[in-house]
Motif scaffolding. Structure first.
Motif, PDB file in Angstrom:
ATOM      1  N   ILE A  94     -36.379  87.234  29.882  1.00 18.72           N
ATOM      2  CA  ILE A  94     -35.756  87.695  28.532  1.00 18.72           C
ATOM      3  C   ILE A  94     -36.811  87.544  27.496  1.00 18.72           C
ATOM      4  CG2 ILE A  94     -34.064  86.593  26.664  1.00 18.72           C
ATOM      5  CD1 ILE A  94     -32.328  85.449  29.093  1.00 18.72           C
ATOM      6  N   VAL A  95     -37.499  86.604  27.332  1.00 20.09           N
ATOM      7  CA  VAL A  95     -38.624  86.408  26.415  1.00 20.09           C
ATOM      8  C   VAL A  95     -39.683  87.502  26.297  1.00 20.09           C
ATOM      9  CG1 VAL A  95     -40.511  84.698  25.403  1.00 20.09           C
ATOM     10  CG2 VAL A  95     -38.163  84.135  26.237  1.00 20.09           C
ATOM     11  N   VAL A  96     -40.250  87.816  27.760  1.00 21.32           N
ATOM     12  CA  VAL A  96     -41.359  88.745  27.767  1.00 21.32           C
ATOM     13  C   VAL A  96     -40.939  90.069  27.317  1.00 21.32           C
ATOM     14  CG1 VAL A  96     -43.246  89.828  29.182  1.00 21.32           C
ATOM     15  CG2 VAL A  96     -42.626  87.499  29.483  1.00 21.32           C
ATOM     16  N   PRO A  97     -39.916  90.534  27.842  1.00 17.79           N
ATOM     17  CA  PRO A  97     -39.578  91.908  27.341  1.00 17.79           C
ATOM     18  C   PRO A  97     -39.095  92.052  25.873  1.00 17.79           C
ATOM     19  CG  PRO A  97     -38.578  91.435  29.419  1.00 17.79           C
ATOM     20  CD  PRO A  97     -39.065  90.188  29.042  1.00 17.79           C
ATOM     21  N   PHE A  98     -38.475  91.086  25.344  1.00 14.19           N
ATOM     22  CA  PHE A  98     -38.190  91.050  23.749  1.00 14.19           C
ATOM     23  C   PHE A  98     -39.335  91.038  22.914  1.00 14.19           C
ATOM     24  CE2 PHE A  98     -36.979  88.960  19.905  1.00 14.19           C
ATOM     25  CZ  PHE A  98     -35.881  89.758  19.706  1.00 14.19           C
ATOM     26  N   LEU A  99     -40.368  90.134  23.383  1.00 14.27           N
ATOM     27  CA  LEU A  99     -41.551  90.063  22.459  1.00 14.27           C
ATOM     28  C   LEU A  99     -42.394  91.514  22.585  1.00 14.27           C
ATOM     29  CD1 LEU A  99     -42.519  86.472  23.014  1.00 14.27           C
ATOM     30  CD2 LEU A  99     -41.336  87.340  21.143  1.00 14.27           C
ATOM     31  N   LEU A 100     -42.503  91.859  23.892  1.00 13.91           N
ATOM     32  CA  LEU A 100     -43.235  92.878  24.091  1.00 13.91           C
ATOM     33  C   LEU A 100     -42.744  94.276  23.505  1.00 13.91           C
ATOM     34  CD1 LEU A 100     -44.353  92.895  28.042  1.00 13.91           C
ATOM     35  CD2 LEU A 100     -45.992  92.407  25.808  1.00 13.91           C
ATOM     36  N   THR A 101     -41.505  94.494  23.416  1.00 16.96           N
ATOM     37  CA  THR A 101     -40.899  95.524  22.829  1.00 16.96           C
ATOM     38  C   THR A 101     -41.372  95.680  21.452  1.00 16.96           C
ATOM     39  OG1 THR A 101     -38.812  95.501  24.351  1.00 16.96           O
ATOM     40  CG2 THR A 101     -38.590  96.753  22.109  1.00 16.96           C
ATOM     41  N   LEU A 102     -41.125  94.469  20.811  1.00 14.79           N
ATOM     42  CA  LEU A 102     -41.335  94.354  19.367  1.00 14.79           C
ATOM     43  C   LEU A 102     -42.948  94.629  19.063  1.00 14.79           C
ATOM     44  CD1 LEU A 102     -39.378  91.139  18.354  1.00 14.79           C
ATOM     45  CD2 LEU A 102     -38.716  93.684  17.982  1.00 14.79           C
ATOM     46  N   ILE A 103     -43.659  94.209  19.736  1.00 16.63           N
ATOM     47  CA  ILE A 103     -45.115  94.426  20.044  1.00 16.63           C
ATOM     48  C   ILE A 103     -45.498  95.893  19.828  1.00 16.63           C
ATOM     49  CG2 ILE A 103     -47.347  93.980  20.707  1.00 16.63           C
ATOM     50  CD1 ILE A 103     -46.505  91.060  21.593  1.00 16.63           C
ATOM     51  N   PHE A 104     -45.018  96.639  21.137  1.00 15.55           N
ATOM     52  CA  PHE A 104     -45.192  97.833  21.470  1.00 15.55           C
ATOM     53  C   PHE A 104     -44.809  98.746  20.196  1.00 15.55           C
ATOM     54  CE2 PHE A 104     -44.947  97.187  26.235  1.00 15.55           C
ATOM     55  CZ  PHE A 104     -46.169  96.759  26.039  1.00 15.55           C
ATOM     56  N   SER A 127     -34.335  92.071  37.007  1.00 18.06           N
ATOM     57  CA  SER A 127     -34.830  93.282  36.435  1.00 18.06           C
ATOM     58  C   SER A 127     -33.458  93.673  35.614  1.00 18.06           C
ATOM     59  CB  SER A 127     -34.886  94.421  37.523  1.00 18.06           C
ATOM     60  OG  SER A 127     -35.063  95.770  37.131  1.00 18.06           O
ATOM     61  N   ASN A 128     -32.290  93.504  35.855  1.00 16.45           N
ATOM     62  CA  ASN A 128     -31.150  93.462  35.201  1.00 16.45           C
ATOM     63  C   ASN A 128     -31.200  92.831  33.735  1.00 16.45           C
ATOM     64  OD1 ASN A 128     -30.064  95.254  37.072  1.00 16.45           O
ATOM     65  ND2 ASN A 128     -28.631  93.651  37.802  1.00 16.45           N
ATOM     66  N   ILE A 129     -31.765  91.854  33.905  1.00 16.96           N
ATOM     67  CA  ILE A 129     -31.800  90.803  32.712  1.00 16.96           C
ATOM     68  C   ILE A 129     -32.800  91.330  31.627  1.00 16.96           C
ATOM     69  CG2 ILE A 129     -32.407  88.470  31.902  1.00 16.96           C
ATOM     70  CD1 ILE A 129     -31.099  87.476  34.402  1.00 16.96           C
ATOM     71  N   ALA A 130     -33.869  91.934  32.021  1.00 17.48           N
ATOM     72  CA  ALA A 130     -35.227  92.419  31.430  1.00 17.48           C
ATOM     73  C   ALA A 130     -34.589  93.361  30.812  1.00 17.48           C
ATOM     74  CB  ALA A 130     -36.358  92.455  32.354  1.00 17.48           C
ATOM     75  N   GLN A 131     -33.872  94.336  31.369  1.00 17.08           N
ATOM     76  CA  GLN A 131     -33.406  95.644  30.714  1.00 17.08           C
ATOM     77  C   GLN A 131     -32.598  95.396  29.336  1.00 17.08           C
ATOM     78  OE1 GLN A 131     -34.690  98.887  31.073  1.00 17.08           O
ATOM     79  NE2 GLN A 131     -35.881  98.404  32.716  1.00 17.08           N
ATOM     80  N   GLY A 132     -31.695  94.384  29.652  1.00  9.50           N
ATOM     81  CA  GLY A 132     -30.835  93.861  28.487  1.00  9.50           C
ATOM     82  C   GLY A 132     -31.676  93.400  27.453  1.00  9.50           C
ATOM     83  N   ALA A 133     -32.636  92.613  27.873  1.00 10.29           N
ATOM     84  CA  ALA A 133     -33.707  91.757  26.809  1.00 10.29           C
ATOM     85  C   ALA A 133     -34.385  92.831  26.071  1.00 10.29           C
ATOM     86  CB  ALA A 133     -34.538  91.093  27.422  1.00 10.29           C
ATOM     87  N   ALA A 134     -34.725  93.971  26.694  1.00 11.94           N
ATOM     88  CA  ALA A 134     -35.471  95.028  25.853  1.00 11.94           C
ATOM     89  C   ALA A 134     -34.507  95.784  24.836  1.00 11.94           C
ATOM     90  CB  ALA A 134     -36.259  95.894  26.731  1.00 11.94           C
ATOM     91  N   VAL A 135     -33.385  95.780  25.262  1.00 11.64           N
ATOM     92  CA  VAL A 135     -32.336  96.553  24.379  1.00 11.64           C
ATOM     93  C   VAL A 135     -32.309  95.571  23.181  1.00 11.64           C
ATOM     94  CG1 VAL A 135     -30.102  97.343  23.950  1.00 11.64           C
ATOM     95  CG2 VAL A 135     -31.285  97.824  26.090  1.00 11.64           C
ATOM     96  N   LEU A 136     -32.024  94.249  23.395  1.00  6.72           N
ATOM     97  CA  LEU A 136     -31.716  93.018  22.420  1.00  6.72           C
ATOM     98  C   LEU A 136     -32.797  93.405  21.191  1.00  6.72           C
ATOM     99  CD1 LEU A 136     -30.056  91.051  21.490  1.00  6.72           C
ATOM    100  CD2 LEU A 136     -31.420  89.467  22.932  1.00  6.72           C
TER     101      LEU A 136
END
Length: 679
Positions: A484-494, A381-390
């Motif tokens: 890392i990958v899923v939050p990063f891509l979803l953030t850009l898509i959203f 969960s911590n990693i995912a939050q950081g990936a979304a900010v990235l």
């Protein structure tokens, strides 16, 4: 007192002379419009149960928090942000909050309260469950540094003794090296001290939180893990007959088992609270002349007896039942659903404070099963939050103002501290937060299906792999990639599609973080100067601050210093523009117009000036390196407060602020930041 506050934030002309009284009235009046609006937007005068302020924010207790129009409040010019914490509705104003506060209470026709009054009212507004969670958080928070370092130590030992290395012909490092075998053996000393003797920390923390005698808490904890007792880890392998023969106190008319409670959480908590309430009871009823002798005796001895006779066995069974249920859920045929739900919802738990309950559950799982299947999902969960900010950093690349908050937030989240990422970026935009929840849920489901377990807790984010059992390294590494990958891509898509996103669609909106950092006053002169360390100590980036109001840059850009001695020195030559009655915060305006806030400690306003001595007064002109404040470092820490000190450029929206040093040991008059006028 009102006269003092009227003077507290006087403005200075370029010759550093005090503004005349008539002009001060104009300064006070400048908040009239926003103060009137805020009264209406919090639900009117009748909705305010209590109000006070600290160095940066208004603190409300509202009768009905739902009546507060939060979006409209955030739009007020004087407001930098809002959040709710511990039953208080907090409106961030900045270092002009005393003037705003006086304008507000005058217009509302109400009397402000003290910090303790507001906290007391806030607790009354909290439900029992909320109060319990708050207490649990306040017990475990002081223990986190030890738990984290303990997790790192055990993780490192895991690599040394349990991972066969191909380049060592399949042997472990300890099997191949006398030196590393010695290191591994030595590191067991602090590892055992932290986790096996965890009850000592818990009972101490409870007495500290409840403001009773801390040494009694330490002694009580030691009696739960004494070497004279049968170690908790050996209980299951010891027969009842052997316990009755060798590990029992015989009092003639009854017997009591000599069982230790190493690493047990609930028995230690029950014993700690009993000690607190007994001490409070006897302190009220025993004459002060003999209280030094009889209060500790009548508090401690009955508690130790009850702990081993009643509370310990009950707590042991409760803890075992909880850990058994959680472990069963995560090893059942529907464990994938449990993993997905917990992985997705852990970040919202952090916002509410409920995540502190998982520390107790994790500790119990390790005590009962020698490992935990909950902690891996927390790391992800911590990693995912950081990936979304990235992803936000990538989408807003070139936005220097936002990068001052977002880049450190990524690093912080990937090292296990997610509050700067969540409060500073993800919750402001919301769509990155949702993307992180989805990615965390998928990663949690993946590692749960494969039964990934950690043998220790405390190591969050990317270093969390050190706590994972070696046979699960590859699976957990894949889980990390998903997080890392899923939050990063979803953030850009959203962001592009506008899904879960109303304020940051491509080409449609201005970053709300930009708005909070926009300059409100034009610089009066060209600035190109260094800001020097006001304390001796250890320097950290602002994201290291435990208070999100500072760590997310709401108050402005700056650095954090962990002081090693109790002195505050002038970081620039200028005028003292703020000196709080509690002396915990001091502000300066230098000769170039740069405004600096030095906030000694967290929540130290509650000390009401105790342990602080001011050596200057508001309006004094000071030179760089001049001593401004003295404070008793050890006394403040002993009172239960952190002494971490943010050094903030409160009008940083007017300047480019860059760190001269990122981290390290600093001394007074050593440059830590460079401030330059924007082109």
């Amino acid at each position: 007192m009102k006269t003092f506050y009227n003077k507290l934030f006087n403005r200075y002309d370029k010759n550093i002379e005090l503004v005349p009284t008539s002009e001060r009235r104009k300064v006070m009046g400048k908040f009239e419009k926003d103060a009137k609006s805020l009264i209406d937007l919090v639900g009117g005068k009748d909705n305010i149960a209590a109000v006070t302020h600290c160095a940066t924010r208004m603190r409300f207790v509202l009768n009905d928090p739902k009546k507060a129009n939060q979006p409209a409040i955030e739009e007020l010019d004087a407001v930098r942000g809002i959040f709710t914490n511990a039953g208080q509705f907090q409106v961030i104003i900045g270092n002009e909050v005393p003037s705003f506060y006086q304008e507000f209470v005058s217009l509302a026709g109400i009397e402000g309260g003290s910090k303790e009054d507001v906290k007391a009212v806030a607790k009354q507004n909290q439900k029992f469950f909320q109060r319990a969670i708050t207490v649990l958080a306040e017990i475990f928070t002081p223990l986190l540094p030890a738990i984290i370092v303990g997790g790192l130590i055990l993780g490192f030992r895991n690599v040394l003794e349990a991972v066969p290395m191909g380049w060592l012909d399949g042997k472990t490092i300890t099997e191949s090296s006398v030196f590393w075998n010695g290191v591994n053996s030595f590191l067991w000393l602090p590892g055992e001290a932290i986790f096996h003797f965890l009850p000592v920390g818990i009972t101490w923390s409870i007495t500290r939180k409840m403001k009773t005698t801390e040494i009694l808490g330490i002694v009580l904890g030691i009696t739960l893990v004494s070497p004279q007792l049968l170690n908790a880890y050996a209980v299951n392998s010891t027969t009842a007959a052997e316990i009755a023969q060798n590990w029992t106190w015989d009092f003639g008319f009854f017997t009591m088992e000599k069982i230790g409670y190493q690493a047990q959480v609930i028995p230690a908590m029950l014993a700690g609270f009993l000690l607190v309430y007994l001490e409070r009871f006897f302190r009220k009823h025993i004459p002060e002349a003999v209280s030094m002798i009889f209060v500790p005796f009548f508090s401690l001895i009955p508690t130790i007896l009850a702990a081993h006779l009643i509370l310990g066995p009950i707590g042991w069974h409760i803890g075992s039942a909880i850990s058994t249920v959680v472990n069963a859920g995560l090893t059942s045929s529907v464990n994938w659903l449990f993993g997905a739900v917990f992985g997705a919802l852990y970040a919202p738990l952090v916002i509410t404070g409920l995540h502190h309950t998982t520390l107790a559950i994790d500790s119990q799982l390790i005590a009962d099963f020698k490992s935990t299947n909950l902690w891996p999902m927390i790391c992800l969960s911590n990693i995912a939050q950081g990936a979304a900010v990235l992803a936000v950093v990538f989408a807003h690349r070139g936005n220097k103002k936002e990068e001052q908050v977002s880049v450190p937030s990524v690093i912080s989240a990937w090292l296990g501290v997610t509050e700067p990422a969540m409060f500073g970026i993800n919750l402001k935009y919301m769509y990155p937060f949702v993307a992180a929840m989805i990615g965390s849920g998928l990663a949690g489901m993946f590692v749960t299906i494969f039964g990934v377990r950690a043998f220790s807790i405390g190591v969050g984010g990317l270093p969390g792999i050190l706590a994972i059992m070696p046979k699960y390294y590859l699976i957990f590494a894949i889980g990390m990639m998903i997080a890392i990958v899923v939050p990063f891509l979803l953030t850009l898509i959203f962001r592009r599609t506008g899904l879960f996103n109303k304020i940051d669609r491509v080409g449609e909106a201005i970053s709300p973080i930009d708005a909070t950092l926009e300059p409100t006053v034009a610089p009066v002169t060209v600035v190109d100067e260094d800001i020097y360390a006001p304390l001796n100590g250890q320097l950290f980036p602002l994201s290291h601050a435990v208070d999100p109001v500072f760590s997310q840059g709401t108050m402005g850009q700056g650095m954090v210093i962990e002081p090693t001695e109790g002195s505050v020195y002038a970081p620039v030559t200028g005028v003292i523009s703020l000196l709080f009655p509690s002396k915990h915060a001091i502000g300066l305006i230098d000769d170039q117009g740069v405004e600096i806030l030095i906030h000694v400690g967290m929540d130290t306003v509650n000390l009401n000036g105790a342990h602080f001595t001011a050596l200057v007064k508001q309006g004094d002109h000071v030179t760089r390196g001049q001593k401004l404040l003295a404070f008793d470092l050890e006394a403040i820490q002993a009172a239960g407060y952190q002494t971490q000190t943010p050094v903030i450029i409160t009008n940083s929206g007017e300047y480019q602020v860059d760190p001269v040093l990122e981290t390290g040991t600093v001394a007074k008059e050593q440059a830590i930041m460079h401030v330059q006028s924007r082109n």
